[in-house]
Design a protein around this motif. Structure first.
Motif, PDB file in Angstrom:
ATOM      1  N   ASN A 218       0.833  -1.208   0.000  1.00  0.00           N
ATOM      2  CA  ASN A 218       0.000   0.000   0.000  1.00  0.00           C
ATOM      3  C   ASN A 218       0.866   1.255   0.000  1.00  0.00           C
ATOM      4  OD1 ASN A 218      -2.229  -1.471   2.452  1.00  0.00           O
ATOM      5  ND2 ASN A 218      -2.392  -1.576   0.239  1.00  0.00           N
TER       6      ASN A 218
ATOM      7  N   LYS B  22       2.767   1.811  -3.211  1.00  0.00           N
ATOM      8  CA  LYS B  22       1.864   2.312  -4.259  1.00  0.00           C
ATOM      9  C   LYS B  22       1.642   3.824  -4.077  1.00  0.00           C
ATOM     10  CE  LYS B  22      -2.280   0.319  -6.326  1.00  0.00           C
ATOM     11  NZ  LYS B  22      -3.382  -0.633  -6.048  1.00  0.00           N
TER      12      LYS B  22
ATOM     13  N   PRO C  93      -8.401   8.810   0.861  1.00  0.00           N
ATOM     14  CA  PRO C  93      -9.495   9.113   1.780  1.00  0.00           C
ATOM     15  C   PRO C  93      -9.578   8.124   2.926  1.00  0.00           C
ATOM     16  CG  PRO C  93     -10.346   8.086  -0.234  1.00  0.00           C
ATOM     17  CD  PRO C  93      -8.878   8.315  -0.438  1.00  0.00           C
ATOM     18  N   GLY C  94     -10.009   8.613   4.089  1.00  0.00           N
ATOM     19  CA  GLY C  94     -10.377   7.758   5.202  1.00  0.00           C
ATOM     20  C   GLY C  94     -11.888   7.728   5.316  1.00  0.00           C
ATOM     21  N   ARG C  95     -12.398   6.925   6.218  1.00  0.00           N
ATOM     22  CA  ARG C  95     -13.849   6.869   6.422  1.00  0.00           C
ATOM     23  C   ARG C  95     -14.358   8.232   6.888  1.00  0.00           C
ATOM     24  NH1 ARG C  95     -17.667   2.709   5.923  1.00  0.00           N
ATOM     25  NH2 ARG C  95     -18.402   3.189   7.989  1.00  0.00           N
TER      26      ARG C  95
ATOM     27  N   GLU D  34      -6.652  10.453  -6.633  1.00  0.00           N
ATOM     28  CA  GLU D  34      -7.169   9.732  -5.473  1.00  0.00           C
ATOM     29  C   GLU D  34      -6.590   8.333  -5.480  1.00  0.00           C
ATOM     30  OE1 GLU D  34     -11.546   9.563  -4.637  1.00  0.00           O
ATOM     31  OE2 GLU D  34     -11.274   7.413  -4.907  1.00  0.00           O
TER      32      GLU D  34
ATOM     33  N   ASP E 222      -7.210   4.718  -4.168  1.00  0.00           N
ATOM     34  CA  ASP E 222      -8.351   3.958  -3.670  1.00  0.00           C
ATOM     35  C   ASP E 222      -7.863   2.723  -2.929  1.00  0.00           C
ATOM     36  OD1 ASP E 222     -11.097   3.107  -3.528  1.00  0.00           O
ATOM     37  OD2 ASP E 222     -10.642   1.662  -5.117  1.00  0.00           O
ATOM     38  N   SER E 223      -7.845   2.773  -1.608  1.00  0.00           N
ATOM     39  CA  SER E 223      -7.326   1.647  -0.829  1.00  0.00           C
ATOM     40  C   SER E 223      -8.154   1.437   0.438  1.00  0.00           C
ATOM     41  CB  SER E 223      -5.863   1.906  -0.443  1.00  0.00           C
ATOM     42  OG  SER E 223      -5.446   0.989   0.547  1.00  0.00           O
ATOM     43  N   PHE E 224      -8.708   0.239   0.552  1.00  0.00           N
ATOM     44  CA  PHE E 224      -9.447  -0.122   1.768  1.00  0.00           C
ATOM     45  C   PHE E 224      -8.516  -0.107   2.979  1.00  0.00           C
ATOM     46  CE2 PHE E 224     -10.345  -3.989   4.438  1.00  0.00           C
ATOM     47  CZ  PHE E 224     -11.358  -3.432   5.201  1.00  0.00           C
ATOM     48  N   ARG E 225      -7.329  -0.659   2.806  1.00  0.00           N
ATOM     49  CA  ARG E 225      -6.424  -0.775   3.943  1.00  0.00           C
ATOM     50  C   ARG E 225      -5.931   0.594   4.426  1.00  0.00           C
ATOM     51  NH1 ARG E 225      -4.394  -5.699   5.395  1.00  0.00           N
ATOM     52  NH2 ARG E 225      -5.145  -7.473   4.216  1.00  0.00           N
ATOM     53  N   LEU E 226      -5.617   1.474   3.485  1.00  0.00           N
ATOM     54  CA  LEU E 226      -5.172   2.813   3.911  1.00  0.00           C
ATOM     55  C   LEU E 226      -6.352   3.676   4.363  1.00  0.00           C
ATOM     56  CD1 LEU E 226      -2.389   3.780   1.312  1.00  0.00           C
ATOM     57  CD2 LEU E 226      -2.119   2.812   3.608  1.00  0.00           C
ATOM     58  N   SER E 227      -7.546   3.344   3.935  1.00  0.00           N
ATOM     59  CA  SER E 227      -8.713   4.140   4.357  1.00  0.00           C
ATOM     60  C   SER E 227      -9.151   3.779   5.772  1.00  0.00           C
ATOM     61  CB  SER E 227      -9.889   3.927   3.391  1.00  0.00           C
ATOM     62  OG  SER E 227     -10.507   2.673   3.612  1.00  0.00           O
TER      63      SER E 227
ATOM     64  N   GLU F  77     -11.460  -4.854  12.089  1.00  0.00           N
ATOM     65  CA  GLU F  77     -10.665  -4.899  10.848  1.00  0.00           C
ATOM     66  C   GLU F  77      -9.244  -5.396  11.121  1.00  0.00           C
ATOM     67  OE1 GLU F  77     -12.400  -4.631   8.376  1.00  0.00           O
ATOM     68  OE2 GLU F  77     -14.055  -3.327   8.925  1.00  0.00           O
TER      69      GLU F  77
ATOM     70  N   ILE G 150      -9.312  -9.118  11.549  1.00  0.00           N
ATOM     71  CA  ILE G 150      -9.575  -9.817  10.278  1.00  0.00           C
ATOM     72  C   ILE G 150      -8.418  -9.628   9.285  1.00  0.00           C
ATOM     73  CG2 ILE G 150     -11.051  -9.858   8.215  1.00  0.00           C
ATOM     74  CD1 ILE G 150     -13.421  -9.255  10.042  1.00  0.00           C
ATOM     75  N   HIS G 151      -7.951  -8.392   9.141  1.00  0.00           N
ATOM     76  CA  HIS G 151      -7.021  -8.091   8.043  1.00  0.00           C
ATOM     77  C   HIS G 151      -5.600  -7.762   8.494  1.00  0.00           C
ATOM     78  CE1 HIS G 151     -10.314  -8.040   5.160  1.00  0.00           C
ATOM     79  NE2 HIS G 151     -11.009  -7.295   6.005  1.00  0.00           N
TER      80      HIS G 151
END
Lengths: 203, 203
Positions: B97, B100, B112-114, B153, B155-160, B171, B174-175
């Motif tokens: 991540n 990238k 972006p974060g949540r 932007e 787009d990363s779930f892990r960084l978000s 999270e 799980i991850h």
């Protein structure tokens, strides 16, 4: 690639009941579905609705009243692979996201959702099976490992964001660029950013 | 690339107060910080701690007691660019991540974060400024557009996924694949997957 979009139009999105009436929830769920269909088509995928009941949409529809996992497993068994499964409430997904998923290498490509969900996947393996209960993402990794499949995780904030809670609607107002965002704005929703924590409010 | 990691060790992660004592929160925040430092180093970045007070870590530290936005803007003004800013609580981030992010093209690359947050960014522009209040992600786009910068932007779930709430800990279990996950397990946390919604519980 055929992209199956699971959908259930009866009493959808119950966790939004504090903000939306039942009729609004049905309408909003359909608007999100349209956004997903749009990005799948723009990505070059062939969207196929996998719905628990008949829905008037201008794409192929398979009606299957059974539980989600049973219906999806039946699709995996009976389709020409590879196929993708993309949930119908990924309202901030873009066509770039879906294209990346479709183009990804790996026998099984999985996209995690928040709290252990599996928001989308591609399978090249007809012996892969799903089980959407609980922490499905971990279960799906176990199942894929059990059949010796090459697994790849696709890391996407946009695809990981399925819309279930009031907080999730905030993501649509911030990152959406389709009908779902328009629908929320037309319905009077706006962001309250006066305090440290961002909230969604309705006029 | 220099990767600045903002951190505040005094009374951190207050939204975890229901699960963790103040001492535990400090310890856990430091463990998450170590995970972030590790993935930055593995990604080939040079981690630099930007802390509100002195912290015993084996990397360069800049102590700045001012508000986060002021401190980060000072870094942007006074550093040789490009630089990255990566929050210290991105506990499920991987070195892939971060790599990238560092390698991304664009004058300003934002993650972006949540709920409107900005969890990480790279800037090649010394005239970019941050404002972390409220929906900072939208504000940062406005600021970047205002200086005519090319914005990308990531787009990363892990960084978000920044870790603020009890749900966020799910999270990690799980991850996660670093010290934060180990710390939670050692502290007795586990996932309750008996019901439809996954919960985190403590022994």
């Amino acid at each position: 690639m055929q992209v199956f979009i699971p959908f259930s139009p009866s009493n959808p999105k119950t966790r939004l009941s504090g903000l939306l009436t039942k009729e609004e929830r049905v309408e909003f769920a359909l608007v999100m579905l349209d956004d997903v269909i749009n990005v799948v088509e723009s990505a070059g995928g062939i969207p196929i609705l996998l719905s628990t009941e008949l829905v008037a949409r201008d794409i192929e529809i398979i009606v299957d009243e059974r539980q989600l996992s049973v219906a999806v497993n039946s699709i995996i068994e009976n389709s020409e692979l590879p196929i993708a499964i993309v949930m119908g409430d990924l309202a901030i997904a873009t066509s770039e996201n879906v294209k990346k998923l479709i183009d990804a290498s790996g026998e099984i490509v999985m996209v995690p959702g928040r709290c252990g969900g599996t928001n989308a996947f591609v399978t090249y393996r007809s012996d892969f099976r799903v089980d959407y209960h609980g922490t499905s993402y971990l279960d799906h990794i176990c199942i894929a490992e059990g059949i010796g499949a090459e697994i790849k995780e696709m890391d996407s904030f946009r695809l990981s964001t399925d819309i279930d809670t009031e907080e999730d609607l905030i993501e649509i107002l911030i990152h959406g660029n389709g009908k779902s965002k328009e629908w929320l704005i037309d319905a009077g929703f706006y962001l309250d950013i006066k305090n440290e924590a961002v909230k969604i409010l309705r006029r």
